[in-house]
Design a protein around this motif. Structure first.
Motif, mmCIF file in Angstrom:
data_model
loop_
_atom_site.group_PDB
_atom_site.id
_atom_site.type_symbol
_atom_site.label_atom_id
_atom_site.label_comp_id
_atom_site.label_asym_id
_atom_site.label_seq_id
_atom_site.Cartn_x
_atom_site.Cartn_y
_atom_site.Cartn_z
ATOM 1 N N UNK A 103 0.792 -1.221 0.000
ATOM 2 C CA UNK A 103 0.000 0.000 0.000
ATOM 3 C C UNK A 103 0.826 1.274 0.000
ATOM 4 N N UNK A 104 2.136 1.157 0.288
ATOM 5 C CA UNK A 104 2.947 2.363 0.470
ATOM 6 C C UNK A 104 4.344 2.203 -0.102
ATOM 7 N N UNK A 105 4.870 3.300 -0.612
ATOM 8 C CA UNK A 105 6.279 3.371 -0.979
ATOM 9 C C UNK A 105 6.719 4.762 -0.579
ATOM 10 N N UNK A 106 7.467 4.886 0.499
ATOM 11 C CA UNK A 106 7.867 6.214 0.947
ATOM 12 C C UNK A 106 9.255 6.238 1.556
ATOM 13 N N UNK A 107 9.855 7.422 1.452
ATOM 14 C CA UNK A 107 11.140 7.670 2.094
ATOM 15 C C UNK A 107 10.882 8.644 3.228
ATOM 16 N N UNK A 108 11.339 8.279 4.421
ATOM 17 C CA UNK A 108 11.082 9.113 5.588
ATOM 18 C C UNK A 108 12.391 9.429 6.289
#
Ligand SMILES: [Zn+2]
Lengths: 238, 334
Positions: free
Chosen positions: B142-147
């Motif tokens: 559901x997600x692909x993120x850089x934090x």
């Protein structure tokens, strides 16, 4: 024995909680309606136990309405009931929504409880008297209730009348489809009783508890009466 | 007060419970996967997931307590942490309801946890010595993120996908080439037998400024190429597709870490269980002089140990959540 019971009613939009000792309701709380079961239920439980000055550790069982009704509401109620029962090491008393609704009218000759199942369908069950206890009429409805369209139920009603029976109706499904079902005004019970209510759940459960019908929390399952929508959700998978 | 946290996770199709001490010491972890229930539909069926959670929640919690050597009805735990979102509402509310009920009955605090923040805390289970600041690559269905995680609770979103999540691309490609569901593990397995040099698929946005991702075009390219080459094996296609995804993810994660001036790079989420992503993260971090934190596979996919870990830190920073906490299907992160 005078059982101390906590009753959790979330099978329809009108959710609520009641606390009873020996079948007498000491405190209760209702949600007027809407979709806030997850948020409201625990504060409501805290409120009714505090108001009745009963500690949760002195509860003998948790009573819960397992449906049929709103899937979401039933899941919130049953998950909460299972969590409490497990954590307190006590058992669950499970009853169905249609029995809860019929409970205050158990001395009536012939009663049909009808819950609006949405999507153009109703959950219903016909009750006939036997001693002071409610029993289903097996030839007409299954024990947990049945799921039909109003037209199908109207056909049943026509058949009953041909046989000389003229049952009384209760429930939001009977109200909503009153015209389709051909129910005369005089044969419809007050809208005040159109939803299963926590006080009635508590009273019915008290008798069930005394009859030895409490069981282990993991054995209790909701009564859905409808197949799951197989709509797939890819978005949330991880 | 005990420093043990009971974690509960029911946001999607895993019913999970775990016991973790002081935010990083794993004591027990139980995950009951529903993958068999959903496999025939090729994806998660929300209503079936909700139904299964109701059946599994008590036995799974009981097993986690039992495995930890705790009394299952009177456990000496300090708090209960539970995922409140994001996720499927009919699944989330089972965990939230049961967790609040047990917290009330046992007289311990209830802590609502963001599922995505929990994925980040899986790295603390791998290495309690892990220190902020760090760059986190969070990749799932559901997600692909850089934090950019500066400290506990202090996060900056550096970039995310503009269309499909990486895991979604895996599922869609797997379905197209006949590998079935779930797609991630199937492609991982097939790719190990394939030739990654057969075709070079595009690396969407790999050189673009900023840190956004896009995987929908890559999926389209793979499908178009596979149609033109009906003889190509699922193994080779998997290997080439996977290499493209991993290349983009790792290249951008490392550049993000460099730009933010941090020397720790963590990966998390279901796609972080992918062998190629793990190996490539390890290799490129070593090359670049970054420290890679790669949680064990079991803590990349959904689990409750990460929820317990995140809950511990939530409790230290913000205190407990109220009993009127609900399930929040679209809960935001950061
Ligand atoms: Zn996840």
């Amino acid at each position: 024995m005078s059982p101390t019971l906590l009753a959790i009613e979330t099978a329809t939009a009108k959710a609520g909680v009641a606390l009873s000792v020996d079948g007498v309701v000491l405190s209760s709380w209702w949600l007027a309606g809407g979709n806030k079961h997850t948020e409201s239920l625990m504060p409501a439980i805290e409120f009714v136990t505090d108001t009745a000055a009963v500690s949760v550790s002195s509860l003998d069982a948790i009573c819960v309405d397992v449906g049929p009704g709103l899937f979401t509401g039933i899941r919130v109620g049953l998950s909460t009931a299972k969590g409490l029962a497990h954590a307190l090491g006590i058992s669950l008393v499970a009853v169905t929504s249609l029995e809860v609704m019929a409970n205050p009218f158990r001395n009536l000759e012939d009663l049909v409880a009808v819950i609006d199942a949405k999507r153009g369908e109703v959950f219903w069950r016909r009750f006939s008297p036997s001693a002071n206890n409610l029993q289903s009429t097996p030839e007409r409805g299954v024990e947990l209730g049945a799921l039909s369209t109003p037209d199908e139920l109207a056909d049943e009603i026509t058949q009953w009348r041909k046989e000389g029976d003229n049952p009384v109706f209760v429930g939001d499904g009977a109200l909503r489809y009153q015209r389709e079902l051909g129910i005369e005004a005089g044969m419809m019970l007050s809208p005040l009783f159109s939803n299963p209510l926590p006080e009635h759940l508590a009273e019915l459960s008290n008798r069930a508890f005394l009859d030895g019908k409490a069981c282990s929390p993991e054995l209790v399952e909701p009564v859905y009466m409808r197949q799951a929508d197989a709509r797939v959700n890819f978005e949330m998978r991880s | 007060m005990s420093d043990l946290v009971l974690g509960i996770e029911t946001s999607c199709d895993e019913t999970a419970a775990a016991i973790v001490g002081e935010g990083s010491k794993l004591v027990s972890s139980v995950v009951s996967s529903q993958v068999d229930i959903h496999a025939e539909f090729g994806g998660v069926v929300p209503e079936l997931a909700g139904r299964a959670h109701v059946q599994l929640i008590v036995p799974v919690v009981e097993k986690a307590l039992g495995d930890a050597g705790l009394d299952t009805t009177k456990p000496s735990i300090g708090s209960i942490a539970c995922t409140i979102g994001p996720g499927l509402v009919g699944s989330l509310l089972v965990g939230v309801s049961a967790a609040k009920a047990m917290a009330y009955a046992w007289g311990v605090p209830f802590i609502g946890v963001n599922h995505l923040e929990a994925h980040l805390y899986a790295s603390f289970l791998a290495d309690p010595e892990l220190e902020f600041p760090m760059m986190v690559l969070l990749v799932s269905g559901g997600h692909t993120m850089l934090i950019h995680a500066k400290s506990h609770g202090d996060y900056v979103l550096v970039g995310q996908t503009l269309d499909d999540a990486a895991g979604e691309a895996f599922d869609k490609v797997a379905r197209f080439i006949g590998l079935g569901y779930p797609g991630g593990p199937a492609i991982d397995k097939a790719a190990q037998l394939g030739d990654a040099s057969l075709v070079r698929f595009p690396r969407p946005m790999i050189d673009s400024e900023g840190f956004e991702f896009s995987f929908s075009g890559l999926k389209t390219s793979v499908v178009a190429w596979a149609r033109k080459h009906p003889d190509a094996s699922a193994e080779d296609i998997s290997a080439c597709f996977q290499e493209a995804v991993v290349d983009v993810l790792v290249t951008k994660a490392i550049r993000a870490a460099r730009e933010a001036g941090v020397s720790n790079l963590c990966i998390g989420g279901g796609v972080a269980a992918n062998s190629a992503l793990r190996a490539e993260t390890e290799r490129r971090c070593a090359e670049e002089g970054l420290r890679a934190f790669i949680p064990a596979r079991a803590f990349c996919t959904d689990n409750a140990a990460m929820v317990a870990a995140a809950g511990w830190w939530r409790m230290q920073n913000d205190g407990p959540s109220v009993l009127s906490t609900g399930a929040i299907p679209n809960l935001r992160f950061p």
